[in-house]
Design an enzyme around this catalytic site. Structure first.
Site, PDB file in Angstrom:
ATOM      1  N   HIS A 267     -73.081  20.127 -38.447  1.00 10.34           N
ATOM      2  CA  HIS A 267     -72.803  20.800 -37.266  1.00 10.34           C
ATOM      3  C   HIS A 267     -73.153  20.375 -35.864  1.00 10.34           C
ATOM      4  O   HIS A 267     -73.830  20.854 -35.027  1.00 10.34           O
ATOM      5  CB  HIS A 267     -74.045  21.993 -37.597  1.00 10.34           C
ATOM      6  CG  HIS A 267     -73.857  23.046 -38.745  1.00 10.34           C
ATOM      7  ND1 HIS A 267     -72.439  23.391 -39.163  1.00 10.34           N
ATOM      8  CD2 HIS A 267     -74.693  23.373 -39.558  1.00 10.34           C
ATOM      9  CE1 HIS A 267     -72.666  24.230 -40.084  1.00 10.34           C
ATOM     10  NE2 HIS A 267     -73.863  24.237 -40.300  1.00 10.34           N
TER      11      HIS A 267
ATOM     12  N   HIS B 252     -73.281  31.220 -36.980  1.00 15.57           N
ATOM     13  CA  HIS B 252     -73.906  30.815 -38.073  1.00 15.57           C
ATOM     14  C   HIS B 252     -75.108  31.812 -38.138  1.00 15.57           C
ATOM     15  O   HIS B 252     -76.316  31.433 -38.527  1.00 15.57           O
ATOM     16  CB  HIS B 252     -74.557  29.511 -37.971  1.00 15.57           C
ATOM     17  CG  HIS B 252     -74.966  28.863 -39.155  1.00 15.57           C
ATOM     18  ND1 HIS B 252     -75.859  29.172 -40.099  1.00 15.57           N
ATOM     19  CD2 HIS B 252     -74.413  27.615 -39.929  1.00 15.57           C
ATOM     20  CE1 HIS B 252     -76.007  28.442 -41.106  1.00 15.57           C
ATOM     21  NE2 HIS B 252     -75.199  27.377 -40.918  1.00 15.57           N
TER      22      HIS B 252
ATOM     23  N   GLU C 133     -69.336  31.952 -42.401  1.00 15.14           N
ATOM     24  CA  GLU C 133     -69.060  31.177 -41.130  1.00 15.14           C
ATOM     25  C   GLU C 133     -67.248  30.936 -41.036  1.00 15.14           C
ATOM     26  O   GLU C 133     -67.037  30.062 -41.950  1.00 15.14           O
ATOM     27  CB  GLU C 133     -69.756  29.992 -41.249  1.00 15.14           C
ATOM     28  CG  GLU C 133     -71.285  30.113 -41.283  1.00 15.14           C
ATOM     29  CD  GLU C 133     -71.848  28.804 -41.862  1.00 15.14           C
ATOM     30  OE1 GLU C 133     -71.761  27.594 -41.314  1.00 15.14           O
ATOM     31  OE2 GLU C 133     -72.497  28.626 -43.099  1.00 15.14           O
TER      32      GLU C 133
END
Length: 378
Positions: free
Chosen positions: A137, A212, A344
């Site tokens: 991420h 998220h 996601e």
């Protein structure tokens, strides 16, 4: 005897005149220790962290510009009881050290990059390692850990907020300056749109943004989501190795525990997946005239709440909250494993190291776009 005092007065007047002249053109710069003639120019104050509400009747959400994060989303159930269906914390300060990525917009590249490196235009770029042997991420200080600038807020029938972040060349190891925007908008009754775009300014760079949020349609404090029914419009996944890195192959979901082509409870086969679901689905639904395709449907049988998700991305990461472990959340509730699920939408994980995956490279002047539509019902 009158000339010296007069001369002194003239000199003082000239001195004050020169002082105010040079001050007016910025020659002097005030500091906490006095005046310095050659100090650095003043910089624009950094944006302040705030909380912003979008509301349409009994449907509302709160967003903070720290991490462009969705803090809460309230909507009624089949009996009219309103509840918050997004996991998170009571205070913004708790998001600073958050490792669950509650509600955040993650990037510059969402999901995992194998070994924390990739090759682009003949150069190897090395990134921070923050998940086993990989980059997750966006690194240690991804877009979920920065303060975004509020560019625009709209009220009325369709309230919205637009946030902006400038990611500099070399930030977390990624090449090139990148201008990033996200707009959260209540676009209709019980309808939320999320529009992300990013413009590469001077170097080619990978971009893969993702929203998220963890969903529990029974309410954020309603316990496990194993009874939620999920349908994912995909016939394949990109299978992963023991480090959750795609192998580069594609696997049919038919006849496997990953088959959610029909509405299926999350818990019905989760015991066949070590730890739970955390994998990218290759979307097979056809895009409409706006490039949007059906991604997933989620329903909580107990409350009657349902979520339909559309997006313009090729994949969706279905994550069943496997790593939630005694996380102190809103109202003192403690989130445990499988207390929320994530959907996601994204480009494929580790695409920068798999050339058979759709490219995530954005060249200078090009614009990356990622649009999501959440439709809630009850």
């Amino acid at each position: 005897m009158s000339k010296p005092p007069l001369l002194l007065a003239v000199c003082l007047l000239l001195a004050f005149a020169f002082f105010f002249f040079f001050q007016s053109i910025g020659f002097f710069h005030a500091t906490n220790i006095g005046l310095s003639a050659f100090s650095a120019p003043r910089r624009t104050a950094p944006p302040q962290v705030g909380i912003y509400e979008l509301r349409k009747g009994d449907f509302s959400l709160k967003i903070t510009n720290f991490g462009a994060t969705i803090l809460s989303l309230f909507l009624p159930d089949s009996k009219g009881n309103v509840a918050d269906v997004v996991l998170g914390y009571d205070r913004i300060a708790h998001y600073i050290n958050d490792t669950a990525y509650f509600g955040a917009l993650v990037g510059r590249v969402a999901n995992r990059i194998a070994g924390g490196h990739f090759l682009l235009n003949g150069k190897v770029y090395k990134l921070p390692i923050n998940s086993g042997k990989n980059t997750l991420h966006g690194g240690n200080r991804g877009f979920n850990k920065v303060i975004w600038t509020v560019k625009e807020k709209g009220v009325g029938e369709f309230p919205y907020i637009t946030l902006y972040y400038h990611s500099f060349d070399g930030e977390e190891g990624f090449p090139g300056d990148l201008d990033v925007y996200v707009t959260y908008k209540i676009s209709g009754p019980y309808e939320l749109t999320v529009n992300m775009n990013a413009t590469a300014k001077n170097k080619a760079t990978p971009v893969n943004l993702a929203q998220h949020s963890y969903w529990n349609l029974g309410g954020h404090n309603n316990g496990v989501i194993l009874s939620h029914l999920v349908q994912i419009f995909a016939t394949e996944i990109t299978p992963v190795d023991d480090n959750l890195i795609p192998t580069g192959s594609f696997q049919k979901v038919a006849g496997t525990p990953y088959d959610f082509r029909e509405p299926t409870s999350v818990g019905s086969r989760i015991d066949q997946i070590p730890g739970g679901y955390d994998v990218n689905y290759v979307l097979s639904s056809l895009p409409n005239a706006h490039g949007m395709r059906k991604v997933a449907l989620v329903q909580d049988p107990q409350s009657g709440r349902a979520l339909a998700l559309w997006a313009n991305q090729p994949g969706v990461q279905f994550y069943s909250g496997n790593f939630l472990n005694n996380v102190s959340g809103k109202g003192g509730h403690v989130y445990g494993q499988h207390n929320g699920l994530c959907l996601e939408t994204q480009g494929f994980p580790d695409a920068v190291n798999h050339y058979n995956f759709p490219s995530q490279i954005v060249n200078p002047g090009q614009v990356y776009r990622h649009d999501m539509l959440f439709r809630f019902s009850f």
